[in-house]
Design a protein around this motif. Sequence first.
Motif, short mmCIF file in Angstrom:
data_model
loop_
_atom_site.label_atom_id
_atom_site.label_comp_id
_atom_site.label_asym_id
_atom_site.label_seq_id
_atom_site.Cartn_x
_atom_site.Cartn_y
_atom_site.Cartn_z
N ARG A 37 1.53 2.67 -2.77
CA ARG A 37 0.08 2.90 -2.79
C ARG A 37 -0.39 3.11 -1.35
NH1 ARG A 37 -1.64 -2.05 -6.60
NH2 ARG A 37 0.55 -2.33 -7.12
N ALA A 38 -1.09 4.22 -1.12
CA ALA A 38 -1.42 4.58 0.26
C ALA A 38 -2.89 4.89 0.49
CB ALA A 38 -0.60 5.80 0.67
N ALA A 39 -3.67 5.16 -0.58
CA ALA A 39 -5.06 5.57 -0.36
C ALA A 39 -5.92 5.28 -1.59
CB ALA A 39 -5.14 7.05 -0.04
N LEU A 40 -7.19 5.03 -1.31
CA LEU A 40 -8.20 4.93 -2.35
C LEU A 40 -9.10 6.14 -2.21
CD1 LEU A 40 -9.11 1.16 -1.92
CD2 LEU A 40 -7.57 2.19 -3.62
N ASP A 41 -9.30 6.83 -3.31
CA ASP A 41 -10.04 8.10 -3.32
C ASP A 41 -11.23 7.96 -4.26
OD1 ASP A 41 -10.68 10.85 -3.12
OD2 ASP A 41 -9.23 11.39 -4.67
N GLU A 42 -12.42 8.33 -3.78
CA GLU A 42 -13.59 8.36 -4.64
C GLU A 42 -14.29 9.69 -4.48
OE1 GLU A 42 -16.84 5.20 -5.56
OE2 GLU A 42 -17.66 6.49 -3.99
N ILE A 43 -14.55 10.36 -5.60
CA ILE A 43 -15.26 11.63 -5.59
C ILE A 43 -16.51 11.46 -6.45
CG2 ILE A 43 -15.19 14.07 -6.29
CD1 ILE A 43 -12.15 13.95 -5.76
N ALA A 44 -17.65 11.88 -5.90
CA ALA A 44 -18.91 11.82 -6.63
C ALA A 44 -19.53 13.21 -6.65
CB ALA A 44 -19.87 10.83 -5.95
N VAL A 45 -20.03 13.59 -7.83
CA VAL A 45 -20.64 14.91 -8.07
C VAL A 45 -21.86 14.68 -8.96
CG1 VAL A 45 -20.26 17.20 -9.08
CG2 VAL A 45 -18.37 16.00 -8.00
N PRO A 46 -22.97 15.39 -8.73
CA PRO A 46 -24.09 15.25 -9.66
C PRO A 46 -23.64 15.52 -11.10
CG PRO A 46 -24.79 16.44 -7.72
CD PRO A 46 -23.29 16.30 -7.62
N GLY A 112 -26.67 25.57 0.51
CA GLY A 112 -26.69 24.42 1.41
C GLY A 112 -26.90 23.08 0.73
N ARG A 113 -26.92 23.05 -0.60
CA ARG A 113 -27.08 21.79 -1.34
C ARG A 113 -25.74 21.06 -1.41
NH1 ARG A 113 -30.10 25.25 -5.64
NH2 ARG A 113 -27.94 25.83 -5.93
N VAL A 114 -25.80 19.74 -1.30
CA VAL A 114 -24.59 18.94 -1.42
C VAL A 114 -24.17 18.91 -2.88
CG1 VAL A 114 -23.62 16.62 -1.15
CG2 VAL A 114 -25.12 17.55 0.62
N THR A 115 -22.93 19.32 -3.12
CA THR A 115 -22.41 19.36 -4.49
C THR A 115 -21.37 18.28 -4.77
OG1 THR A 115 -20.76 21.00 -3.83
CG2 THR A 115 -22.82 21.83 -4.76
N ALA A 116 -20.76 17.73 -3.73
CA ALA A 116 -19.75 16.69 -3.95
C ALA A 116 -19.50 15.94 -2.65
CB ALA A 116 -18.44 17.31 -4.44
N ARG A 117 -19.08 14.69 -2.82
CA ARG A 117 -18.63 13.91 -1.66
C ARG A 117 -17.36 13.17 -2.05
NH1 ARG A 117 -22.45 9.64 0.89
NH2 ARG A 117 -22.09 8.73 -1.13
N GLN A 118 -16.37 13.27 -1.18
CA GLN A 118 -15.09 12.59 -1.38
C GLN A 118 -14.92 11.60 -0.24
OE1 GLN A 118 -11.53 15.00 -0.81
NE2 GLN A 118 -10.45 13.79 -2.33
N THR A 119 -14.57 10.38 -0.59
CA THR A 119 -14.28 9.36 0.42
C THR A 119 -12.86 8.89 0.20
OG1 THR A 119 -16.60 8.67 0.41
CG2 THR A 119 -15.02 7.18 1.44
N LEU A 120 -12.01 9.15 1.18
CA LEU A 120 -10.60 8.74 1.15
C LEU A 120 -10.41 7.60 2.14
CD1 LEU A 120 -8.80 12.18 1.14
CD2 LEU A 120 -8.37 10.36 -0.50
N ARG A 121 -9.90 6.48 1.65
CA ARG A 121 -9.56 5.35 2.52
C ARG A 121 -8.03 5.28 2.55
NH1 ARG A 121 -14.08 4.19 -0.14
NH2 ARG A 121 -15.79 3.22 0.98
N LEU A 122 -7.45 5.71 3.67
CA LEU A 122 -6.00 5.85 3.78
C LEU A 122 -5.42 4.78 4.69
CD1 LEU A 122 -7.22 9.13 4.45
CD2 LEU A 122 -5.02 9.34 3.36
#
Length: 131
Positions: A37-46, A112-122
Amino acid sequence: VFRARSGTRGASPQEADLFGAARLSVLERTLTRDGARAALDEIAVPEALIPALEEDAAVDLADLLAEAGLSLHGIAESLTATVTTMSESVALACDRYTALLVLTRTATDPEGRVTARQTLRLIAEGVAYGP
């Protein structure tokens, strides 16, 4: 992907400002590297853009958005460092206070609207960042 969980939730006030949406589709995954196990990944989209994120969706954010049929203008990246919390160290099966690189990727559409955000904790050990 070691483990994945998909669902919807209400946006925090900061997320509502960022996305302009009250509801988000969220995908949380634990990723592996060389069998560990090497990373935690979170993706958020409207939720209005993607009602449900598939647990087996592409790991790369641009690929995930393309597969969903969303137009992409660009992805901005920022990199910070932190250490694991107790829950992160359990999820990653590592020592408490293990060094993490946190890569935040924010995708925008052609308007220019935000469509997604990904947060990777590696886990930082053995990881390099570059173009």
